[in-house]
Design a protein around this motif. Sequence first.
Motif: not given
Length: 294
Positions: A24-25, A29-32, A176-177, A195-199
Motif C-alpha cells: 500500500x506504500x 505514493x502514486x495517489x498523492x 509513476x506515469x 528511490x526507495x518506493x520505486x525499488x
Amino acid sequence: MQDKYVNPFTDFGFKKLFGEEPHKELLISFLNTLLPEKHQIQDLQYTRNEQQGATSLDRKAIFDLNCVSPTGERFIVELQKAKQNYFKDRSLYYATFPIQEQAQRGDWDYKLSAVYTVGILDFVFDEDRNDGEVVHFIQLKNQNGQVFYDKLTFIYLTLPHFHKTLDGLQTVRDKWFYIFRHLHELQEIPPVLHEAVFLKLFEAAQIACFDPSERQAYEDSLKYYRDLKNVTDTAWEEGKAEGKAEGLAEGLAEGAKAKALEIARNLLQAGVIPEADIARIAGLPLAEVQKLRH
C-alpha cells in the motif's frame, strides 16, 4: 515470457502492485501525486468491493480505499483500471457506492466525506485525441463554470499521451506515469528510478520471483489483456475508417467482428470468465457468444 517485470495494465499486475496490503506504500505514493494538498494520504485501508452489479472482472480492477489525511480528515478514493467500453458510465455507476455507503442509521445530517474516482486509461477518448492532456480533473459545475459540489471529483489519466523519456522525468508523478507505460519493457532499473518506493515496486514486479501458480495467473492475465486490447484497437480503427468510432460495439466492422469472435472463442476456452463478461468485452450480443459453445 521474456519480460522481466509485470505489465501493470493487466488485472494480475495491477492487483499485485496496488491491491495488496504489503504494497500500500506504493499506492499511497502514486495517489498523492494526483490528490490536492488537503487530501494527501497518510494511511489507507482497502475495503471489500462487492457492490451490486460488480462483475468478477470489475472486482479485479476497482479498489475502494478509506483514506486518512495528516490532519485526520477521512475521505474515500476509488481506483479504477479503466476499460474502454462505457468507461464514463461505469465510473459514474461505481462512484455512487462509496457515497451511498456513508449513510448512517437514525438521525443523520447527510454530511458526506469527499470521494475521488481515479481512472487509469491505456486508451484515449475520441474527444481527447487532439488535446494532449494526460491528467483530467472533472467536477460537477453549473452553467457558469462554477463548482456546484466539490466533494465528488473524477480524475482520469490518459497515459498514451505521456511521452516523456527517462531524461525528462522531473517529478514523482512523471516517474509513476513512466512506470505505468514502460515497466514491462524494462530489463534493468534506470538510475532515475533508484528511490526507495520505486525499488520496492521493482522488487514486487519481478516475474522470476512468482511461484508457479502466480506465474500461470499472470500469463493468463497478460494474454487476456493483449487479446482485449487487440480487439478494442482493431474496432476503433475499423470504426474510424467508416467515420463512426463511437465505441467498441458501434465501431465493429466485419474485420473487427471476426477478430472479436476469435477472442471470444479463446476466452470461452479459458473457462475463467462468465459469458456475459465476454460479450461485454467483445462488444457482441450475449446470444452470439453462447452460440460459440456449440
